[in-house]
Design a protein around this motif. Structure first.
Motif, short mmCIF file in Angstrom:
data_model
loop_
_atom_site.label_atom_id
_atom_site.label_comp_id
_atom_site.label_asym_id
_atom_site.label_seq_id
_atom_site.Cartn_x
_atom_site.Cartn_y
_atom_site.Cartn_z
N ALA A 1 0.84 -1.21 0.00
CA ALA A 1 0.00 0.00 0.00
C ALA A 1 0.87 1.25 0.00
CB ALA A 1 -0.94 0.00 1.21
N LEU A 2 1.94 1.23 0.77
CA LEU A 2 2.84 2.38 0.81
C LEU A 2 3.57 2.53 -0.52
CD1 LEU A 2 4.36 2.18 4.40
CD2 LEU A 2 2.59 3.74 3.57
N GLU B 1 1.27 4.27 -2.89
CA GLU B 1 1.19 5.69 -2.55
C GLU B 1 2.46 6.42 -2.97
OE1 GLU B 1 -0.22 8.54 1.12
OE2 GLU B 1 0.05 6.40 1.48
N PHE B 2 3.60 5.77 -2.78
CA PHE B 2 4.88 6.36 -3.18
C PHE B 2 4.91 6.61 -4.69
CE2 PHE B 2 9.26 5.70 -4.73
CZ PHE B 2 9.87 6.79 -4.11
N PHE B 3 4.43 5.63 -5.47
CA PHE B 3 4.42 5.80 -6.93
C PHE B 3 3.45 6.88 -7.36
CE2 PHE B 3 6.23 1.34 -7.41
CZ PHE B 3 7.48 1.81 -7.79
N LEU C 1 5.99 9.77 0.71
CA LEU C 1 5.01 9.25 1.65
C LEU C 1 4.67 10.34 2.66
CD1 LEU C 1 6.56 5.75 2.49
CD2 LEU C 1 4.65 6.23 0.96
N PRO C 2 3.41 10.36 3.12
CA PRO C 2 3.07 11.32 4.18
C PRO C 2 3.76 10.90 5.47
CG PRO C 2 1.24 9.82 3.81
CD PRO C 2 2.28 9.53 2.76
N MET C 3 3.88 11.82 6.40
CA MET C 3 4.59 11.55 7.65
C MET C 3 4.00 10.34 8.38
SD MET C 3 7.18 12.34 9.37
CE MET C 3 7.59 13.72 8.36
N GLU C 4 2.67 10.20 8.37
CA GLU C 4 2.04 9.07 9.07
C GLU C 4 2.50 7.74 8.47
OE1 GLU C 4 -0.13 11.42 7.42
OE2 GLU C 4 0.07 12.72 9.16
N GLY C 5 2.50 7.66 7.15
CA GLY C 5 2.94 6.43 6.48
C GLY C 5 4.40 6.15 6.73
N LEU C 6 5.20 7.19 6.76
CA LEU C 6 6.63 7.02 7.00
C LEU C 6 6.89 6.55 8.43
CD1 LEU C 6 9.40 7.22 5.77
CD2 LEU C 6 9.44 9.64 6.36
#
Length: 80
Positions: free
Chosen positions: A47-48, A51-53, A58-63
Protein backbone atom coordinates in the motif's frame (compact mmCIF):
# COMPACT_ATOMS: atom_id res chain seq x y z
CA UNK A 1 15.92 12.92 9.17
CA UNK A 2 12.35 11.61 9.23
CA UNK A 3 10.77 15.02 9.82
CA UNK A 4 13.54 16.94 8.02
CA UNK A 5 13.77 19.37 10.94
CA UNK A 6 16.73 20.33 13.13
CA UNK A 7 16.41 20.49 16.90
CA UNK A 8 18.61 23.42 17.91
CA UNK A 9 19.64 23.92 21.53
CA UNK A 10 21.25 27.12 22.82
CA UNK A 11 24.07 26.92 25.38
CA UNK A 12 22.30 29.09 27.95
CA UNK A 13 18.77 28.07 26.99
CA UNK A 14 16.05 26.34 28.95
CA UNK A 15 16.90 22.91 27.54
CA UNK A 16 14.08 23.02 25.01
CA UNK A 17 14.99 22.90 21.34
CA UNK A 18 13.96 25.30 18.63
CA UNK A 19 12.69 23.35 15.64
CA UNK A 20 14.11 24.67 12.36
CA UNK A 21 14.84 23.62 8.81
CA UNK A 22 18.12 21.72 8.49
CA UNK A 23 20.56 24.27 7.04
CA UNK A 24 23.08 24.02 4.18
CA UNK A 25 25.14 20.93 3.46
CA UNK A 26 23.75 18.95 6.40
CA UNK A 27 20.30 19.66 4.99
CA UNK A 28 21.32 18.36 1.58
CA UNK A 29 22.72 15.17 3.12
CA UNK A 30 19.59 14.76 5.25
CA UNK A 31 17.39 15.17 2.16
CA UNK A 32 19.29 12.43 0.33
CA UNK A 33 19.02 10.13 3.36
CA UNK A 34 15.34 10.99 3.81
CA UNK A 35 14.60 10.06 0.20
CA UNK A 36 16.43 6.73 0.61
CA UNK A 37 14.47 6.03 3.81
CA UNK A 38 11.15 6.80 2.11
CA UNK A 39 11.98 4.39 -0.71
CA UNK A 40 13.09 1.67 1.71
CA UNK A 41 9.92 1.98 3.79
CA UNK A 42 7.72 1.98 0.68
CA UNK A 43 9.39 -1.18 -0.61
CA UNK A 44 8.33 -3.04 2.55
CA UNK A 45 4.58 -2.43 2.16
CA UNK A 46 2.45 -2.76 -0.98
CA UNK A 47 0.00 0.00 0.00
CA UNK A 48 2.84 2.38 0.81
CA UNK A 49 4.56 1.47 -2.46
CA UNK A 50 1.42 2.39 -4.41
CA UNK A 51 1.19 5.69 -2.55
CA UNK A 52 4.88 6.36 -3.18
CA UNK A 53 4.42 5.80 -6.93
CA UNK A 54 1.33 8.03 -7.00
CA UNK A 55 2.75 10.93 -4.96
CA UNK A 56 6.51 10.52 -5.24
CA UNK A 57 6.83 10.45 -1.46
CA UNK A 58 5.01 9.25 1.65
CA UNK A 59 3.07 11.32 4.18
CA UNK A 60 4.59 11.55 7.65
CA UNK A 61 2.04 9.07 9.07
CA UNK A 62 2.94 6.43 6.48
CA UNK A 63 6.63 7.02 7.00
CA UNK A 64 6.34 6.74 10.79
CA UNK A 65 4.26 3.56 10.65
CA UNK A 66 6.33 1.98 7.89
CA UNK A 67 9.60 2.73 9.70
CA UNK A 68 8.25 1.18 12.92
CA UNK A 69 7.15 -1.97 11.05
CA UNK A 70 10.53 -2.24 9.31
CA UNK A 71 12.38 -2.06 12.64
CA UNK A 72 10.02 -4.62 14.20
CA UNK A 73 10.49 -6.98 11.26
CA UNK A 74 14.27 -6.55 11.45
CA UNK A 75 14.25 -7.29 15.20
CA UNK A 76 12.15 -10.43 14.78
CA UNK A 77 14.46 -11.73 12.04
CA UNK A 78 17.51 -11.22 14.25
CA UNK A 79 15.95 -13.05 17.21
CA UNK A 80 15.33 -16.22 15.16
Amino acid sequence: MITMKAHVYTPDGDGKPKIEEIPGRPGEAAKTSHEALVEMVAEGDDALMEEFFEKGTLPMEGLDEGTARAFQASASIRSC
